[in-house]
Design a protein around this motif. Structure first.
Motif, PDB file in Angstrom:
ATOM      1  N   LEU A   1      -0.227  -7.038   4.334  1.00 40.45           N
ATOM      2  CA  LEU A   1      -0.490  -5.737   3.708  1.00 40.45           C
ATOM      3  C   LEU A   1       0.581  -4.804   4.274  1.00 40.45           C
TER       4      LEU A   1
ATOM      5  N   LYS B   1       0.058   4.284  -0.219  1.00 45.76           N
ATOM      6  CA  LYS B   1      -0.609   5.453   0.378  1.00 45.76           C
ATOM      7  C   LYS B   1      -0.448   6.688  -0.539  1.00 45.76           C
TER       8      LYS B   1
ATOM      9  N   GLY C   1      -1.372  -6.824   8.708  1.00 46.55           N
ATOM     10  CA  GLY C   1      -0.757  -5.536   8.361  1.00 46.55           C
ATOM     11  C   GLY C   1      -0.432  -4.745   9.609  1.00 46.55           C
TER      12      GLY C   1
ATOM     13  N   ALA D   1      -0.457  -0.684  15.318  1.00 47.55           N
ATOM     14  CA  ALA D   1       0.760  -1.218  14.688  1.00 47.55           C
ATOM     15  C   ALA D   1       1.030  -0.579  13.336  1.00 47.55           C
ATOM     16  N   ILE D   2       0.092   0.245  12.840  1.00 48.31           N
ATOM     17  CA  ILE D   2       0.256   0.798  11.488  1.00 48.31           C
ATOM     18  C   ILE D   2       1.163   2.024  11.511  1.00 48.31           C
ATOM     19  N   GLY D   3       2.280   1.920  10.821  1.00 47.85           N
ATOM     20  CA  GLY D   3       3.208   3.050  10.686  1.00 47.85           C
ATOM     21  C   GLY D   3       3.873   3.451  11.985  1.00 47.85           C
TER      22      GLY D   3
ATOM     23  N   ASN E   1       0.868  -1.179   0.000  1.00 48.42           N
ATOM     24  CA  ASN E   1       0.000   0.000   0.000  1.00 48.42           C
ATOM     25  C   ASN E   1       0.905   1.229   0.000  1.00 48.42           C
TER      26      ASN E   1
ATOM     27  N   GLY F   1       4.893   1.254   4.733  1.00 44.71           N
ATOM     28  CA  GLY F   1       6.217   1.875   4.596  1.00 44.71           C
ATOM     29  C   GLY F   1       7.254   1.011   3.884  1.00 44.71           C
TER      30      GLY F   1
ATOM     31  N   GLU G   1      -5.434  -5.427  10.571  1.00 43.09           N
ATOM     32  CA  GLU G   1      -4.427  -4.395  10.806  1.00 43.09           C
ATOM     33  C   GLU G   1      -4.705  -3.702  12.135  1.00 43.09           C
TER      34      GLU G   1
HETATM   35  C1  PEP Z   1      -0.764  -0.062   5.937  1.00 45.50           C
HETATM   36  O1  PEP Z   1      -0.683   1.004   5.378  1.00 45.50           O
HETATM   37  O2  PEP Z   1      -1.732  -0.795   5.709  1.00 45.50           O
HETATM   38  C2  PEP Z   1       0.306  -0.456   6.861  1.00 45.50           C
HETATM   39  C3  PEP Z   1       0.206  -1.609   7.458  1.00 45.50           C
HETATM   40  O3  PEP Z   1       1.355   0.410   7.021  1.00 45.50           O
HETATM   41  P1  PEP Z   1       2.773   0.076   7.698  1.00 45.50           P
HETATM   42  O4  PEP Z   1       3.271  -1.205   7.089  1.00 45.50           O
HETATM   43  O5  PEP Z   1       3.646   1.246   7.342  1.00 45.50           O
HETATM   44  O6  PEP Z   1       2.557  -0.078   9.168  1.00 45.50           O
END
Ligand code: PEP
Length: 259
Positions: free
Chosen positions: A232, A11, A211, A171-173, A9, A235, A167
């Motif tokens: 998924l 973004k 993710g 944990a995202i970003g 992804n 970064g 996700e």
């Molecule tokens: C995402 O954008 O779905 C994601 C999981 O981002 P990251 O891997 O950066 O945490």
């Protein structure tokens, strides 16, 4: 058996030249014998260049969002039929950034999923709890609610076109990854809920990706969990070499799945 999927992804990153360069590097670095799915989700404006770059490859193309309407006075929106026309195979629906920043409700996401299937797009449907919800022991309640409302009135036939992405929002970003055990537990719960909704046979076929700060360094361990069917990746998918390592993960469990 479920075919694993590694999805990137991108973004709201990259101009068209950068997107083309990254897509080409990923395409050129793929093991020609790779048996699982690889998917790229660039911005709307980069769909065309990525489609061109990856045309002679097995890489799947995805949008990151869509409107639930087909056409009309919806300034700034993009429809499923337009995405199909642009060459998309998939669309991401319900990413936590869409839910949180753009206030997309479960009901709206349900409409988007139905519209995606209407235009023969497959969907990566994202669900996950916030840190506060996890700390309040509400993880399963949240996941159940997002699944029940998001997948309401979706037929067993259409559900085959869904990939779930678990996700955890915390944990995202953030650099914080769920432990492989935490992710596996949530994936088992999600599969049980899907069984209740669509029957065990259907649920056993649905891929559930993890993710949240997936990296070259942690992918092998994550993919060694029996219910983690892929990732998924945000970064890390913006760096060709790192993402290629994620794509070519090493896992006895998941390599066995696709023999
Ligand atoms: C995402 O954008 O779905 C994601 C999981 O981002 P990251 O891997 O950066 O945490």
């Amino acid at each position: 058996m479920r075919k694993p999927m590694i999805a990137g992804n991108w973004k709201m990153h990259l101009n068209s030249a950068e997107a083309a360069k990254l897509a080409a590097a990923i395409k050129n670095g793929l093991d020609p014998n790779l048996k699982h799915d690889v998917l790229l989700a660039p911005s709307f404006t980069n769909l065309e260049v990525v489609r061109k770059e990856t045309a002679s490859s097995p890489i799947l193309l995805s949008a990151q969002n869509m409107c639930w309407e087909e056409k009309g006075a919806f300034t700034g929106e993009v429809s499923g039929s337009q995405l199909k026309d642009a060459g998309c195979d998939y669309v991401i629906i319900g990413h936590s950034e869409r839910r949180k920043i753009f206030l997309e409700s479960d009901e709206v996401l349900n409409k988007k999923l139905k519209a995606a299937f209407k235009f023969s797009l497959k969907a990566i449907f994202c669900i996950g709890e916030t840190l506060e919800e996890r700390e309040n022991n509400q993880t399963y309640e949240i996941l159940q609610n997002q699944l029940q409302k998001g997948l309401k009135d979706i037929s067993a036939q259409d559900v085959e076109n869904i990939v779930i992405a678990y996700e955890p929002v915390w944990a995202i970003g953030t650099g914080k990854t769920a432990t492989p055990q935490q992710a596996q537990e949530s994936h088992i719960f999600i599969r049980k809920e899907l069984s209740k909704m669509f029957g065990e046979g259907e649920a056993s076929k649905i891929r559930i990706l993890y993710g949240g700060s997936v990296k070259a360094e942690n992918i092998d361990e994550l993919m060694s969990q029996p219910d983690i069917d892929g990732a998924l990746v945000g970064g890390e998918s913006l760096k060709a070499e790192k993402f290629l390592r994620v794509i070519h993960y090493q896992s006895a469990v998941n390599n066995e799945k696709i023999q």
